[in-house]
Design an enzyme around this catalytic site. Structure first.
Site, PDB file in Angstrom:
ATOM      1  N   VAL A 244      35.625  45.878  31.277  1.00 21.06           N
ATOM      2  CA  VAL A 244      34.913  44.696  30.786  1.00 21.06           C
ATOM      3  C   VAL A 244      34.516  43.786  31.938  1.00 21.06           C
ATOM      4  O   VAL A 244      33.384  43.280  31.991  1.00 21.06           O
ATOM      5  CB  VAL A 244      35.781  43.934  29.764  1.00 21.06           C
TER       6      VAL A 244
ATOM      7  N   GLU B 299      41.581  38.801  36.404  1.00 24.78           N
ATOM      8  CA  GLU B 299      42.761  39.650  36.611  1.00 24.78           C
ATOM      9  C   GLU B 299      42.627  40.768  35.600  1.00 24.78           C
ATOM     10  O   GLU B 299      42.525  40.535  34.403  1.00 24.78           O
ATOM     11  CB  GLU B 299      44.041  38.836  36.400  1.00 24.78           C
TER      12      GLU B 299
ATOM     13  N   CYS C  86      50.345  43.360  32.162  1.00 26.26           N
ATOM     14  CA  CYS C  86      49.503  43.828  33.273  1.00 26.26           C
ATOM     15  C   CYS C  86      50.366  44.365  34.404  1.00 26.26           C
ATOM     16  O   CYS C  86      49.935  45.232  35.162  1.00 26.26           O
ATOM     17  CB  CYS C  86      48.630  42.687  33.787  1.00 26.26           C
TER      18      CYS C  86
END
Length: 542
Positions: free
Chosen positions: A269, A293, A327
């Site tokens: 994205v 991020e 993440c």
């Protein structure tokens, strides 16, 4: 008007509550979980400080009980997105002109409100809507979000205090203006605190923002938006617009007054946003700031001198807390052959004790993954490992009959490029590659170059010379690097978070580095006695 240089209160990390049996916080949270479980909330858009209802709705469901609808939220379309842009631009001048101490006070007040009367409400929404256990919600939607609000205000005050040198008769000043336009913040499902930080960090610095929360975190993010409004955030400073990514890309990211983009989400994205901005670069009023991020394939790398018990504990916590949906979660491990059997036995023994289920049961270690799409993707890779000759499925599995449950899964890959060693799965799957002790340096290089990511990584060793060597060898493949610890759990003010390569722009959320990105400085030079002669000494005749 009176003037003074105001000092922002020195920040501190919000203490983590224990939620032990009999504690008041445990009972308050259980009561709030029961209350929220029994209602279906209707969530409007918030544009220009007003609730806006649309004809397009979507559901918020509990991942661990996907038949349970928690809320219905309005979805912004082109009309509402354009209204939000207008609201942000209309609010900009007055917000930018507000003295910093009053902007900061809003977020400091929000931190104290969250730490106190609204703690149970936002934690419960995070647990139910994002399937976080009580501890994972506490460290996220309570503690880390409080930390973002407090530390950002403090860092901003330090930035404003940085001024240039002066020469005789001259006063040089540096003015920190917000960006020229509006900022878009797109936040992920996995951290309510990131949802709160992505729009509030640019807003603190005087920008006005459009905030698109993840469709699977709308409930908790809506309560954060209401928190900011209750803390005094003026109308139009942050506009809450759950919407489809395609429409945001088409109608918002191409707008001439786009000044910045604050993002946490997938590499794919974010790359698409760069492409969109690049294709429209001549149409913008100024060059947009892109801060992101993104993905990760985070590692644990063990040397033969590593402590097996500490290593195994880090593998389990690093890979399986919050279902591996961080993440920073460990998803690949490099273990020397000399330690493998001991590490395997210890790790599997721990994994067998982990309880997977409803997060309202406080004995649960893991909840469900976020949605059906994520479940199917992870389950497909588990099946691949089960059927492949190039891997061994040591333990793990899945069941989506009631909730999107993936059991903690351990895979041994016999090839270092096996798909689960290089593909970001974003789930509770840890793949181990066992290397020959003699191939230590070659495997370090393999760890560095095997994926495009560079977010987090951890090394385990007791030999200090080896630690120094590993730190150098892996210098570029992790923006957050851990020695003898799991690669998750960065704390605001202690370990600024972010990575490079395909993991993002490494602008370090929760630090002054991130706040600089939302500023457009102006240098001002004032001469007290202006020169009237245009000649210079060298121009004199011989």
């Amino acid at each position: 008007m009176n003037n003074a240089f105001f000092t922002v209160p020195k920040p501190y990390n919000e203490p983590i509550l224990s939620y032990m049996p009999g504690s008041p916080e445990r009972q308050a949270l259980k009561d709030e979980l029961a209350r929220q479980s029994a209602e279906v909330v209707t969530i409007p858009l918030i544009i220009g400080g007003k609730e806006v209802y649309t004809e397009v709705f979507a559901d918020v469901r509990a991942p661990h009980d996907h038949g349970h609808v928690l809320a219905r939220y309005c979805v912004a379309t082109e009309k509402e997105l354009r209204l939000a842009i207008d609201a942000a631009l209309d609010a900009k001048a007055q917000w930018a002109a507000m003295p910093f101490e009053h902007r900061a006070a809003i977020f400091l007040k929000a931190a104290d409100m969250l730490a106190g009367p609204l703690r149970a409400k936002i934690n419960a929404a995070t647990m139910l809507g994002q399937s976080k256990t009580v501890f994972q919600a506490e460290i996220d939607s309570a503690c880390e979000l409080c930390d973002f609000f407090r530390f950002n205000a403090y860092f901003a005050s330090q930035i404003y205090g940085e001024q240039p040198l002066n020469s005789k008769g001259v006063w040089n000043r540096l003015e920190y203006r917000p960006l020229d336009g509006f900022v878009v913040a797109i936040s992920p499902f996995n951290f309510t605190s990131i949802g709160g930080n992505l729009p509030s960090a640019p807003a603190l610095m005087g920008n006005t923002v459009l905030w698109k929360p993840s469709s699977t975190a709308v409930l908790s993010n809506y309560y954060v938006m209401r928190l900011l409004m209750d803390a005094g955030l003026p109308a139009g400073v942050i506009n809450f617009i759950p919407s489809r990514g395609r429409e945001v890309s088409e109608h918002v990211l191409t707008h001439p007054m786009l000044a910045g983009f604050h993002f946490t989400g997938s590499t794919e994205v974010f790359s698409g946003v760069f492409t969109t901005v690049g294709n429209n670069i001549r149409n913008y009023h100024s060059y947009p700031r892109l801060v992101g991020e993104t993905g990760g394939k985070d590692f644990i790398f063990a040397h033969s001198s590593a402590d097996v018990e500490a290593l195994s504990a880090a593998m389990v916590r690093g890979a399986f807390e919050y279902q591996g949906q961080k993440c920073s979660a460990a998803s690949r491990a490099f273990i020397p052959a000399s330690l493998w059997e001991a590490v395997r036995a210890r790790t599997v023994a721990i994994m067998e004790t982990l309880k997977v289920g409803d997060v309202c049961d406080f004995t649960t270690f893991m909840g469900a993954v976020i949605d059906e799409k994520s479940f199917d993707f992870i389950a497909g890779h588990i099946d691949m490992a089960r059927e492949s000759q190039d891997a061994e499925l040591i333990c793990g599995g899945y069941d989506s009959s009631k909730g999107y449950f993936i059991q903690p899964t351990l895979i041994r890959a016999y090839k270092p490029d096996f798909p689960t060693m290089v593909t970001e799965l974003f789930g509770p799957v840890l793949t181990v590659y066992v290397y020959d002790d003699a191939d230590f340096d070659a495997t370090l290089e393999l760890c560095d170059k095997a994926t495009a990511y560079a977010l987090t990584g951890a090394i385990f060793a007791r030999d200090r010379q080896v630690i120094a060597h590993m730190e150098r060898a892996l210098a570029d493949c992790a923006g957050n690097f851990y020695i003898n610890d799991k690669p998750t759990g960065a704390v605001v003010g202690q370990q600024p978070f972010g990575g490079a390569r395909a993991s993002g722009t490494n602008d370090k959320a929760g630090s002054a580095l991130n706040l600089y990105r939302w500023l457009s400085p102006r240098t001002i030079k004032e001469s007290f006695v202006s020169p009237t002669d245009i000649t210079y000494p060298y121009m004199c005749r011989e």
